[in-house]
Design a protein around this motif. Structure first.
Motif, mmCIF file in Angstrom:
data_model
loop_
_atom_site.group_PDB
_atom_site.id
_atom_site.type_symbol
_atom_site.label_atom_id
_atom_site.label_comp_id
_atom_site.label_asym_id
_atom_site.label_seq_id
_atom_site.Cartn_x
_atom_site.Cartn_y
_atom_site.Cartn_z
ATOM 1 N N HIS A 1 40.171 34.105 31.782
ATOM 2 C CA HIS A 1 39.151 35.102 32.116
ATOM 3 C C HIS A 1 37.745 34.517 31.933
ATOM 4 O O HIS A 1 36.893 34.608 32.822
ATOM 5 C CB HIS A 1 39.359 36.341 31.240
ATOM 6 C CG HIS A 1 38.347 37.414 31.449
ATOM 7 N ND1 HIS A 1 37.154 37.459 30.771
ATOM 8 C CD2 HIS A 1 38.337 38.490 32.282
ATOM 9 C CE1 HIS A 1 36.468 38.515 31.165
ATOM 10 N NE2 HIS A 1 37.159 39.162 32.079
ATOM 11 N N GLN B 1 34.993 33.859 34.807
ATOM 12 C CA GLN B 1 33.753 34.628 34.696
ATOM 13 C C GLN B 1 32.526 33.709 34.671
ATOM 14 O O GLN B 1 31.473 34.043 35.211
ATOM 15 C CB GLN B 1 33.787 35.478 33.421
ATOM 16 C CG GLN B 1 32.746 36.556 33.389
ATOM 17 C CD GLN B 1 32.928 37.469 32.191
ATOM 18 O OE1 GLN B 1 33.124 37.009 31.076
ATOM 19 N NE2 GLN B 1 32.888 38.758 32.428
ATOM 20 N N ARG C 1 30.755 35.806 38.085
ATOM 21 C CA ARG C 1 30.732 36.922 37.125
ATOM 22 C C ARG C 1 31.441 38.173 37.609
ATOM 23 O O ARG C 1 31.950 38.947 36.817
ATOM 24 C CB ARG C 1 29.278 37.263 36.762
ATOM 25 C CG ARG C 1 28.762 36.476 35.569
ATOM 26 C CD ARG C 1 27.237 36.517 35.492
ATOM 27 N NE ARG C 1 26.696 37.858 35.695
ATOM 28 C CZ ARG C 1 26.551 38.758 34.717
ATOM 29 N NH1 ARG C 1 26.896 38.469 33.497
ATOM 30 N NH2 ARG C 1 26.051 39.939 34.986
ATOM 31 N N GLU C 2 31.460 38.353 38.958
ATOM 32 C CA GLU C 2 31.997 39.608 39.489
ATOM 33 C C GLU C 2 33.522 39.598 39.708
ATOM 34 O O GLU C 2 34.106 40.647 39.890
ATOM 35 C CB GLU C 2 31.321 39.928 40.839
ATOM 36 C CG GLU C 2 30.289 41.042 40.759
ATOM 37 C CD GLU C 2 29.014 40.621 40.057
ATOM 38 O OE1 GLU C 2 28.246 39.893 40.687
ATOM 39 O OE2 GLU C 2 28.820 40.990 38.886
ATOM 40 N N VAL D 1 36.135 38.959 37.893
ATOM 41 C CA VAL D 1 37.045 39.503 36.885
ATOM 42 C C VAL D 1 36.376 40.687 36.187
ATOM 43 O O VAL D 1 35.158 40.729 36.068
ATOM 44 C CB VAL D 1 37.443 38.437 35.822
ATOM 45 C CG1 VAL D 1 38.450 37.461 36.387
ATOM 46 C CG2 VAL D 1 36.219 37.709 35.295
#
Ligand SMILES: *Cc1c(COP(=O)(O)O)cnc(C)c1O
Length: 342
Positions: free
Chosen positions: A264, A268, A272-273, A275
């Motif tokens: 994760h 990320q 950034r978007e 997960v």
């Protein structure tokens, strides 16, 4: 040549050498006659762990859930479930075809509240189905390995019981919830009339689930299992794998959760978007937001040795498990990270 990193599911685990040795030495008998001591041992052990009277070893989680539906419901009854519940979404329509029930889907991402249960209960009238059962799932698969918040779960259970509804818990990954929260199996299980748990996911056994309940229901469940073709003979070979898994593979689920966190964080960091919030257990959902489809994404990842599951037109599911090493997680972060940042 690097190894293939198989993150499609925690069902892909293969029995370890030590587990196979344990299986080879199992004492067995004909379990349809009730004469397999290893199967008995597993059933007693799991029933005790969940604080229930009895348990039944079954070939799959699907069979455990379907037996539960048949135990609690009559044809024409309605079962309240969360969005994407396994018993409604992934069991080939068996709820309708075999148990004769229909489902009322509530909440979001598999989680729901007491108020939503209240809103879904049918009034008593000749023309309504009878609301009979609330089936919860913890952790939630399509919800991305989410843990059902304990207080909400308790609230729903108390309310449902007061309103004459039965409660079933699909706990295929309840072990993950136990390790992540520190709450015992029996704490979760106490609210339910029946619970299913799986041995062949994160625990790494080759086959098997258990349905756990009171003695009377499990006696009837044995009969339903036979009716569904799930009576197995020298099944102690498989039960032995389950016993080994319970002894050796529960605590280590922490490692899978840590690996999911690493995946994760790695994704990320580059997008950034793609997960959502940090994973609670061993599942990471990835939303492909760079214009490609999940199918294309998955096949590109496969070309580079990383296998993932397509979970929607632009959604990928990544699952960590016993057969994935830290090095393979790093490899997956490199490959998937590059694909989400393209
Ligand atoms: C995997 C799974 C099951 C059972 O699946 P089988 O493949 O039939 O063993 C049940 N519930 C959930 C939530 C699952 O993820």
């Amino acid at each position: 040549m690097t190894s293939v990193v198989d993150l499609r599911s925690d069902t892909v685990t293969r029995p370890t050498t030590a587990m196979r040795a344990h299986m080879a030495n199992a004492v067995v008998g004909d379990d349809v006659f009730g004469e397999d001591p290893t199967a008995r041992l597993l059933e007693t052990r799991v029933a005790e762990m969940l604080g229930k009277e009895a348990a039944l070893f079954v070939p799959s989680g699907t069979m455990a859930n379907q037996i539960a539906l048949q135990l609690h419901c009559r044809r024409g009854d309605e079962v309240i479930v969360g969005e994407g519940a396994h018993c409604a979404y992934y069991e080939s329509g068996a709820g309708g075809a075999l148990a004769g029930v229909q489902f009322a889907h509530i909440g979001r991402g598999g989680l729901f509240t007491k108020q939503e249960v209240q809103g879904a209960i049918r009034p008593i009238a000749d023309w309504y189905p009878r609301t009979r059962l609330v089936a919860m799932e913890n952790t939630h698969n399509r919800g991305g390995g989410k843990i059902f918040p304990y207080e909400t779960l308790q609230d729903i259970a108390e309310f449902s019981k007061k309103n004459g509804l039965f409660l079933h818990l699909d706990g295929a990954r309840l072990w993950n919830a136990v390790v992540a929260t520190g709450r015992e199996l029996s704490q979760w299980a106490q609210w339910f009339d029946s619970v299913s748990v799986c041995l062949s996911k994160g625990l790494g056994a080759p086959v098997g689930s258990l349905l756990v309940s009171d003695r009377e229901r499990i006696t009837e469940a044995r009969r339903l299992r036979k009716m569904l073709g799930g009576g197995m003979r020298q099944v102690g070979l498989l039960a032995a794998a389950g016993l080994y898994a319970i002894d050796h593979h529960v605590k280590r689920l922490e490692i899978d959760h840590e690996h999911a966190m690493l995946l994760h964080a790695g994704l990320q960091a580059v997008n950034r978007e793609c997960v959502g919030s940090a994973p609670e257990t061993n599942i990471v959902m990835v939303d492909i937001n760079n214009g490609t489809t999940a199918e294309v994404f998955a096949s590109r990842a496969k070309e580079q040795g990383v296998l993932v599951s397509v979970f929607g037109p632009t959604r990928i599911r990544v699952v960590t498990h016993l057969d994935v090493t830290r090095e393979q997680i790093d490899q997956a972060v490199r490959v998937l990270g590059k694909l989400v940042s393209e």
